[in-house]
Design a protein around this motif. Structure first.
Motif, PDB file in Angstrom:
ATOM      1  N   VAL A 230       4.369  -2.453  -0.876  1.00 12.92           N
ATOM      2  CA  VAL A 230       2.933  -2.686  -1.072  1.00 12.92           C
ATOM      3  C   VAL A 230       2.334  -1.741  -2.104  1.00 12.92           C
ATOM      4  O   VAL A 230       1.113  -1.623  -2.218  1.00 12.92           O
ATOM      5  N   GLY A 231       3.202  -1.027  -2.863  1.00 12.23           N
ATOM      6  CA  GLY A 231       2.720  -0.225  -3.970  1.00 12.23           C
ATOM      7  C   GLY A 231       2.294   1.190  -3.621  1.00 12.23           C
ATOM      8  O   GLY A 231       1.598   1.836  -4.408  1.00 12.23           O
ATOM      9  N   HIS A 232       2.708   1.686  -2.470  1.00 11.04           N
ATOM     10  CA  HIS A 232       2.379   3.071  -2.104  1.00 11.04           C
ATOM     11  C   HIS A 232       3.645   3.905  -2.151  1.00 11.04           C
ATOM     12  O   HIS A 232       4.661   3.539  -1.545  1.00 11.04           O
ATOM     13  N   HIS A 233       3.597   5.038  -2.867  1.00  8.27           N
ATOM     14  CA  HIS A 233       4.768   5.903  -2.947  1.00  8.27           C
ATOM     15  C   HIS A 233       4.607   7.033  -1.939  1.00  8.27           C
ATOM     16  O   HIS A 233       3.753   7.908  -2.112  1.00  8.27           O
TER      17      HIS A 233
ATOM     18  N   TYR B 216      12.953   5.671   6.637  1.00  6.04           N
ATOM     19  CA  TYR B 216      13.297   4.789   5.525  1.00  6.04           C
ATOM     20  C   TYR B 216      12.757   3.367   5.738  1.00  6.04           C
ATOM     21  O   TYR B 216      12.536   2.629   4.779  1.00  6.04           O
ATOM     22  N   TYR B 217      12.539   2.970   6.992  1.00  2.88           N
ATOM     23  CA  TYR B 217      11.905   1.680   7.251  1.00  2.88           C
ATOM     24  C   TYR B 217      10.444   1.714   6.801  1.00  2.88           C
ATOM     25  O   TYR B 217       9.927   0.753   6.219  1.00  2.88           O
ATOM     26  N   LEU B 218       9.795   2.846   7.056  1.00  2.99           N
ATOM     27  CA  LEU B 218       8.398   2.967   6.656  1.00  2.99           C
ATOM     28  C   LEU B 218       8.266   3.108   5.145  1.00  2.99           C
ATOM     29  O   LEU B 218       7.386   2.483   4.529  1.00  2.99           O
ATOM     30  N   THR B 219       9.138   3.890   4.510  1.00  4.94           N
ATOM     31  CA  THR B 219       9.042   4.050   3.059  1.00  4.94           C
ATOM     32  C   THR B 219       9.386   2.747   2.336  1.00  4.94           C
ATOM     33  O   THR B 219       8.830   2.451   1.279  1.00  4.94           O
ATOM     34  N   HIS B 220      10.291   1.962   2.922  1.00  3.70           N
ATOM     35  CA  HIS B 220      10.624   0.649   2.346  1.00  3.70           C
ATOM     36  C   HIS B 220       9.385  -0.233   2.292  1.00  3.70           C
ATOM     37  O   HIS B 220       9.077  -0.836   1.250  1.00  3.70           O
TER      38      HIS B 220
END
Length: 433
Positions: A285-288, A276-280
């Motif tokens: 920066v606009g990457h899903h 979740y730290y990485l997905t946050h």
């Protein structure tokens, strides 16, 4: 060229004395003047008495380290290296909770003197150290990080060296796991790498930047999370096909490059949190990150899946789940470890209680007061012949020793036995993940 060792007057403060900080402080204490700091007076008190409730450090090892312990900031003011090992959890919305990290940075900043070094080990997203922590250190200290300091300006050094502790693992200790290091400048990186090289037998890997080191840490557990999610997905598929997952994995594992992951609950302070730290950061920066989030959804749903399987097996045996007594064996997030942080066993308990079953939990290692405080669960000492169903949720050695016959003895005749961890033989259980 090998950097010179840190000067003899190096005095280290390790901030946060949990599963990560205490073993690290012990290793530092063998070579440097080291103080262990924690904001919890009870934790400091037990360590001063030579006891470690996390069971990561034996009393003899703790005594031999020669550490000082304190919960008072003034007691670490004389240190010149501060190593931050505070937790970095997520909040209820699964967003990074940087509260402990921010508080630690503010407190350390109030102590910093020119030339001091601050090293972060807490898991964060790439950029967090320099974007969040360093500005707090600068504001609290009145100093400037060396990466931005003009010639002659009073400054401090900063670095990041991700923790790689595996709680409960007696084979892979701090000194036996290669350490990634990084620094705010080449000089800071040299100093930090040499500092860790003095205590890490396995050696160090110096990353080119703090951001690279941060990213390396957060993808270690993200990769593991995704691999387990794949196996969990396959386990649910194979169950519908009437195929035993464990047998499939044993067969596939005969190929040299097949990765030996197993299905299960994914909890704890790392694997279920770090993605979740990485997905946050990715979403900032606009990457899903579709794949990462899909894996998280799968793993977060495994507790409910196990509970539904137990209910299905009970109904097949004509056992009414309403008011049935169900025993869950194990509460900690992994085997042979008392750590209850983010354990997903509670998902099984909550789901079973949703069927109005009476669920009781046993764990020989977990702290009863913590279980009550964090999850509202009262741990029990199970009696023989009392339960309509038994869920073996955590593969503690104590349960391995008990064996299928010992575990089944807790149940009534014909009780359901479900094995989440495939600890018992297939023909000894009614179902397994």
């Amino acid at each position: 060229m090998t950097p010179p060792p840190p000067p003899a007057h190096t005095r280290i403060a390790v901030i946060g004395l949990g599963y990560v900080g205490l073993p690290l402080a012990v290793e530092f204490g063998k070579r440097y003047d080291t103080v262990g700091f924690d904001i919890a007076p009870a934790r400091v008190a037990e360590l001063r008495q030579g006891r470690d409730s996390t069971r990561e450090v034996e009393p003899a090892e703790l005594a031999a380290a020669g550490l000082a312990f304190s919960d008072q900031l003034e007691d670490i003011r004389a240190c010149n290296v501060y190593v931050v090992t505070v937790p970095t959890p997520i909040d209820d919305a699964r967003r990074p909770d940087l509260g402990p990290l921010i508080r630690a940075s503010r407190e350390i900043g109030s102590l910093l003197a020119p030339g001091d070094t601050v090293i972060y080990e807490s898991t964060v997203y790439p950029g967090c150290t320099e974007e969040v922590c360093v500005p707090i250190l600068e504001a609290a200290s009145g100093l400037v990080c060396d990466a931005r300091a003009a010639d002659g300006a009073a400054s401090f050094r900063c670095g990041y060296s991700p923790e790689r502790v595996n709680p409960g693992d007696r084979q892979h200790r701090v000194a036996d796991i290669r350490k990634v290091t990084s620094g705010s400048t080449p000089e800071a990186a040299d100093f930090i790498d040499a500092l860790y090289a003095g205590i890490i037998r396995a050696g160090t890997h110096r990353a080119s930047s703090i951001r690279v080191a941060e990213a390396a840490k957060v993808i270690e557990n993200t990769q593991r999370d995704l691999n387990i999610a794949l196996i969990n997905d396959l386990a649910m598929l194979f169950n519908k096909l009437g195929i035993d997952t464990q047998e499939v994995l044993e067969a596939a594992g005969t190929k040299w490059n097949f990765l030996p992951f197993r299905p299960g609950l994914v909890g704890g302070h790392c694997i279920s949190v770090d993605p979740y730290y990485l997905t946050h950061k990715a979403q900032q920066v606009g990457h899903h990150p579709d794949v990462i989030l899909a894996g998280r959804r799968t793993n977060d749903g495994m507790g409910a899946y196990v509970a539904h399987e137990v209910i299905r097996l009970m109904l097949r045996k004509r056992i009414n789940p309403v008011e049935a007594r169900i025993l869950v064996l194990g509460l900690s997030f992994k085997e042979n470890c008392p750590d209850l942080r983010n354990t997903r066993v509670v998902d099984i308990v909550e789901c079973l209680r949703g069927y109005n079953a009476r669920v009781e939990v046993h764990d020989p290692l977990a702290d009863a007061a913590e279980a009550r405080r964090e999850y509202g669960l009262d741990l029990v000492a199970p009696a023989a012949g009392e339960y309509d169903a038994i869920v073996l949720a955590v593969a503690h050695d104590a349960y391995r020793t008990l064996g299928a016959a010992g575990i089944r003895a807790y149940g009534k005749p014909g009780a359901v036995l479900y094995d989440v961890k495939s600890l018992l033989p297939r023909d000894a259980v009614d179902g397994r993940l």
